[in-house]
Design an enzyme around this catalytic site. Sequence first.
Site, mmCIF file in Angstrom:
data_model
loop_
_atom_site.group_PDB
_atom_site.id
_atom_site.type_symbol
_atom_site.label_atom_id
_atom_site.label_comp_id
_atom_site.label_asym_id
_atom_site.label_seq_id
_atom_site.Cartn_x
_atom_site.Cartn_y
_atom_site.Cartn_z
ATOM 1 N N TRP A 102 -0.468 -4.669 -4.479
ATOM 2 C CA TRP A 102 -0.966 -3.314 -4.261
ATOM 3 C C TRP A 102 -0.161 -2.272 -5.020
ATOM 4 O O TRP A 102 -0.702 -1.257 -5.463
ATOM 5 C CB TRP A 102 -1.037 -3.004 -2.767
ATOM 6 C CG TRP A 102 -2.120 -3.803 -2.118
ATOM 7 C CD1 TRP A 102 -1.986 -4.807 -1.207
ATOM 8 C CD2 TRP A 102 -3.531 -3.700 -2.383
ATOM 9 N NE1 TRP A 102 -3.219 -5.338 -0.882
ATOM 10 C CE2 TRP A 102 -4.179 -4.681 -1.587
ATOM 11 C CE3 TRP A 102 -4.304 -2.883 -3.205
ATOM 12 C CZ2 TRP A 102 -5.566 -4.855 -1.600
ATOM 13 C CZ3 TRP A 102 -5.684 -3.049 -3.217
ATOM 14 C CH2 TRP A 102 -6.301 -4.024 -2.420
ATOM 15 N N ASP A 121 3.118 4.165 0.529
ATOM 16 C CA ASP A 121 1.878 3.563 1.014
ATOM 17 C C ASP A 121 2.246 2.769 2.265
ATOM 18 O O ASP A 121 2.934 1.747 2.188
ATOM 19 C CB ASP A 121 1.289 2.648 -0.061
ATOM 20 C CG ASP A 121 0.017 1.931 0.391
ATOM 21 O OD1 ASP A 121 -0.341 1.999 1.587
ATOM 22 O OD2 ASP A 121 -0.612 1.274 -0.469
ATOM 23 N N LYS A 167 -6.371 -1.587 9.206
ATOM 24 C CA LYS A 167 -5.407 -2.593 9.623
ATOM 25 C C LYS A 167 -4.832 -2.286 11.006
ATOM 26 O O LYS A 167 -4.835 -3.126 11.895
ATOM 27 C CB LYS A 167 -4.286 -2.713 8.586
ATOM 28 C CG LYS A 167 -4.800 -3.129 7.219
ATOM 29 C CD LYS A 167 -3.705 -3.179 6.189
ATOM 30 C CE LYS A 167 -4.251 -3.475 4.796
ATOM 31 N NZ LYS A 167 -4.936 -4.767 4.689
#
Length: 376
Positions: free
Chosen positions: A107, A177, A201
């Site tokens: 990511w 993040d 999530k």
Amino acid sequence: MKEGNDLVVYNFSAGPAMMPPEVVAQIQKELVSYKNSEMSVMEISHRSELYAEMFQEAKNDFRDLLAIPAGYKILFLQGGASLQFTTVPLNLARKTKQIAFIDTGHWSQTAIDDAHLLTDRKVDVVATGKKSNYTTLPHDIKLEKEYDYVHLTINNTIEGTMYRKLPDLGGQTVVGDISSNILGYQHDVSKYGLLYASAQKNIGPAGLTLVVVKEDLLDQDQDLPSMLDYVKLIKEDSNLNTPPVFPIYAAGLVFKWLKQQGGVKQMQAQNEEKTGILYDMLDNSKLFYATANQADRSLTNVPFTTGDKTLDAKFIAQADEMGLKNLKGHVLAGGMRASMYNAFPLEGVKALVQCLQKFESAHKPMFNISLKKMDA
């Protein structure tokens, strides 16, 4: 695992992930008529008092849970965390137009690639975990110049690593993040210039992204496309266009549930207990092993393997039959992965450990597999 003819199912998905059963039940109850309005929450106007009240409650609860200081603005947006890979540099990389990235896996690499597409910004990868195949995080980071910000992916869902403490970045602005451990770990917001996270999530359904940004970092005179401009979005209180009403509603219920459970501090303690049980089993196993470096292990995502693809596939199939769902590892990593966010129950971890022990007992490890574990 079984009660009579009913199979107890535990969902280890990395996202979309399981939500608190109490929240799902409340959504079901209110779905047809929200607050006795005779309108579904999916039908109410984003300009209505019903929505305004729901939104403000959700935003206030989120600020309380994350202990967000004054001077930081909260945005409830669309586009997923991935859209922030472009939005953040457009808004924050404006003074020097130089960005530092710490490469910790898939990511962060995607964020780097997207930043490179903004050709008037300079992107430097100042540290990387590539040498360890991203099983270890970079900690000793030397910055040679001033950047508009340094970007870190705090928890890496695929690689199973997590920064529990920020590296020393010389006081430079940090962007984090926190998609996969938001509200499951106590982040000190004051150490960041900006934090962002997708919801699917640890918060609720996909379709909502949260951004927390220190307002004095923003250029009030910037001229960006409306939906990519934090200044315009803040001015309209995340209501510049039709917001994702249903995901915001669900997130608000989860925030209230979290408060009832004792907040982020309690969630972190529970997550440490859950992953601790699994890591302990893996560390003492002669067949399975966790792939992430012990000091950098995630509190939410645990990748593990036998070192043998055939055995891994056999375990995944057996676990699935026993109600342990979505344990197959990411396509980039292989093996297995157990994702255990705030709503995931302790009983599910214990069921997984029992399954692992049963499988190991039935499949005595071969010598070469043991060697692979020793070399990991």
